[in-house]
Design an enzyme around this catalytic site. Structure first.
Site, PDB file in Angstrom:
ATOM      1  N   GLU A  49       0.855  -1.190   0.000  1.00 11.95           N
ATOM      2  CA  GLU A  49       0.000   0.000   0.000  1.00 11.95           C
ATOM      3  C   GLU A  49       0.889   1.237   0.000  1.00 11.95           C
ATOM      4  OE1 GLU A  49      -2.200  -0.098   3.652  1.00 11.95           O
ATOM      5  OE2 GLU A  49      -2.562  -2.257   3.521  1.00 11.95           O
ATOM      6  N   ASP A 147      -7.593   8.039   1.652  1.00 13.11           N
ATOM      7  CA  ASP A 147      -7.357   7.636   3.029  1.00 13.11           C
ATOM      8  C   ASP A 147      -7.121   8.920   3.825  1.00 13.11           C
ATOM      9  OD1 ASP A 147      -6.916   6.329   5.338  1.00 13.11           O
ATOM     10  OD2 ASP A 147      -5.043   5.366   4.737  1.00 13.11           O
TER      11      ASP A 147
END
Lengths: 575, 67
Positions: A49, A147
């Site tokens: 990620e 995010d």
């Protein structure tokens, strides 16, 4: 020593065969009694990620969340404008909101509406609401989403370190093309993206790794072995950083972007009091079989070699821990050691150990360098691979590169400048510093540190060094470009990504372990679980995704997805 | 020139007292020469690649919390 031959007697010291073994473990492998493993050699379900740094110097008023939404929507806009499909979730909607056919989405004009992402729908020029997406599942099986204050790309599940690197780098291309899409929109201020981990103003953001490990493994044992390994592996996979301390105010260069932001050994947090070993346990898979080890301590690597080796070394260490062959290393103060090692690019700083290191070397000393400790893990990994007969090419390639890196760092670290991020950056910045007589706190060195991670080909220093051949490629560029549009063939990411790509108009929702499909707006909704990450591969679904969805192909899709799980749970009406 | 870059890796922290404290002279093979020449040519053009007003740019690069 550069080669480990396969062991002729892999059964040595073996226990009973585990009946219900994980898919990557060879059927003839013999595991020690009471041990289970979810990987073999460097083969293991893994994924990376990246939270990108996001910056719009021409639009200083725009919030980071707005800019991140803009990046995600720009990518959706780009894919759909080419006739492709993404699966997305809209801002402020539930997880299963209908979406899919993205044609007609507009680029949100964040410059004009920097505060619009709260409760008021953003209206387009024609008076209709603009759909803002915050979460996409891409045709390559990855996730691109907002995010909090960063755009984040989570790679699809892969089964080896080289593929993990390829689909991670594909994410950099995804992010870059999104940024270029914004730059090409008339009147839209540029949004710049950086693959780094700090703004040098006390904020850090992550580059996480995920590895599936066997559920039966004791977490205390896992953490005990991982803490020292994660403390020292930075000497290979650090990304390099100008400045010391969380605000970078101490002049100097250090090996790791992240080291100064860690305060604990083990814990659940990821944003405050960050731990070296993160205890988050959210497997996105069959929780009886797997734990997902969520690694938050790594730096975002630009270098292909460093990314590959980071995943490869870690996979081997996990294999050792699962099968009980990991070396016993215990640091007196892991957090202090993490920072001490990071702050010394000469690699000579030593850190105190609870007991002397195993094996030959600095016998009896309770002090060792990061490199010496990493060598202990390397040599244990070599014995481990030999003992269990894990000597396939992918595993041996990692072991050989690990050894070559450790030995070269021990004799002539500058010679790793063509492979390791921190060495490449250190050499480049040191050269510039000496040429111009600058101190480490000079803004132009900070600028170079930042621009090393700039994704733009004309501005990124990593990009420039790659183009000139100063940094090595492990795969042709074409392979990374292909990975932008195609999922890995050997995991459930295949079923997810290809369903989104080929059957996009039927997809109502997609997540790591679930696909929601319906034939049309009124038809019944089917939820398919994908709890086994190795189920749903190209090999298991031949022909299902070969061509553009044709007449009758929806039934074929349902049948195929039903095969990858026990059976679909049918929902009536709306979810 | 290779000496110049090799020196980047010499000890900066004299308090470090690892068992391998003696700096190993860096070999200067053909590969090292090429790499140095390459680095030199990159350094030659780097000012045209760097953002103008580095101080302001670096100061303006502010991020919100992440994981």
């Amino acid at each position: 020593m550069t080669h480990v031959p396969p062991s002729p007697d892999r059964a040595a010291g073996a226990g009973p065969v585990v009946a219900d073994r994980h898919g990557l473990v060879p059927s003839e492998a013999v595991l020690p009694a009471g041990r289970d493993t979810a990987g073999w050699g460097v083969h293991r379900v893994m994924g990376l990620e990246t939270e990108y740094g996001v910056h719009a110097p021409a639009n200083p008023g725009a919030g980071h969340s707005v800019l991140s939404v803009e990046v995600v929507n720009a990518y959706a806009d780009l894919v759909t404008s080419r006739g492709g499909t993404v699966a997305g979730t809209e801002w402020d909607y539930g997880e299963e909101s209908p979406l899919v056919d993205a044609r007609g989405w507009q680029l949100p004009r964040s410059a004009a509406h920097p505060t619009q992402l709260t409760d008021q729908p953003l209206m387009g020029e024609d008076g209709s609401p603009v759909h803002l997406l915050t979460n996409l599942v891409l045709p390559n099986g990855a996730r691109l989403y907002v995010d909090h204050a960063h755009p984040e790309y989570s790679s699809p599940e892969t089964t080896n370190p080289l593929d993990a690197m390829v689909w991670d780098q594909a994410g950099d291309l995804v992010a870059l093309t999104a940024s270029e899409r914004i730059a090409a929109a008339p009147g839209e201020p540029q949004v710049l993206l950086y693959k780094n981990n700090t703004d040098n103003k006390s904020v850090s953001y992550g580059a996480h790794e995920n590895y599936l490990v066997a559920r039966g493994l004791d977490f205390e044992e896992l953490a005990r072995h991982l803490v020292p390994f994660f403390t020292v592996r930075q000497v290979i996979c650090g990304a390099g950083r100008v400045g010391l301390g969380v605000t970078g105010s101490g002049p100097g260069f250090q090996i790791s972007q992240r080291a100064d932001f860690f305060e604990e050994q083990v814990g659940l947090e990821t944003t405050v009091r960050r731990p070296i070993v993160n205890t988050r346990d959210e497997p996105h898979a069959d929780a009886d079989r797997y734990r997902r080890l969520h690694v938050i301590i790594g730096d975002a690597n630009l270098s292909q070699y460093a990314t590959w080796l980071r995943c490869g070394m870690t996979a081997l260490v996990l294999s050792m821990i699962e099968l009980g062959t990991a070396p016993e290393v215990e640091l007196m103060d892991p957090v202090a050691a993490l920072q001490r090692i990071s702050h010394d690019p000469t690699l000579r700083a030593t850190v105190p150990l609870v007991r002397p290191l195993e094996g030959p070397g600095p016998g009896g000393s309770r002090e060792a360098t990061g490199l010496e400790i990493l060598r202990v893990y390397l040599e244990a990994a070599e014995r481990h691979v030999h003992h269990f007969g894990m000597g396939d090419k992918a595993t041996l390639d990692v072991l050989n590169a690990w050894r070559e890196s450790v030995e070269t760092l021990g004799t002539e670290p500058a010679a790793m400048a063509d492979r390791l991020d921190w060495v490449a950056k250190y050499q480049l910045l040191s050269g510039y510093r000496q040429r111009h007589g600058l101190d480490w706190d000079h803004p132009r060195l900070g600028m170079m540190d930042l621009q090393y991670a700039d994704l733009r080909p004309d501005k990124g220093l990593y990009q420039a060094m790659l183009r000139r051949g100063s940094l090595r490629r492990l795969v042709p560029d074409e392979k990374i470009r292909d990975a932008v549009g195609s999922p890995p063939r050997d995991t459930r990411a295949w079923a997810r990504g290809r369903t989104v790509d080929v059957y996009g108009r039927h997809v109502v929702g997609a997540s790591w372990d679930t696909l929601l499909v319906r034939e049309d707006g009124e038809g019944p909704l089917y939820r398919f679980h994908q709890r086994e990450p190795l189920a749903g591969s190209a090999e298991q679904l031949p022909g299902v995704f070969d061509e553009p969805a044709a007449e009758g192909s929806y039934g074929r899709l349902l049948e195929a997805l039903a095969r990858v799980q026990a059976g679909p749970h049918r929902h009536h009406g709306h979810p | 020139m290779s000496q110049q870059y090799g020196s980047s890796f010499e000890r900066e922290d004299d308090s470090a007292n690892g068992p391998d404290a003696d700096p190993t002279p860096a070999p200067t093979g053909a590969a090292g020469q090429t790499s140095t020449a390459d680095l030199d040519s990159l350094l030659d053009e780097i000012d045209s690649v760097l953002e103008t007003n580095a101080e302001e740019f670096v100061k303006g690069f502010v991020q919100k919390g992440g994981q």
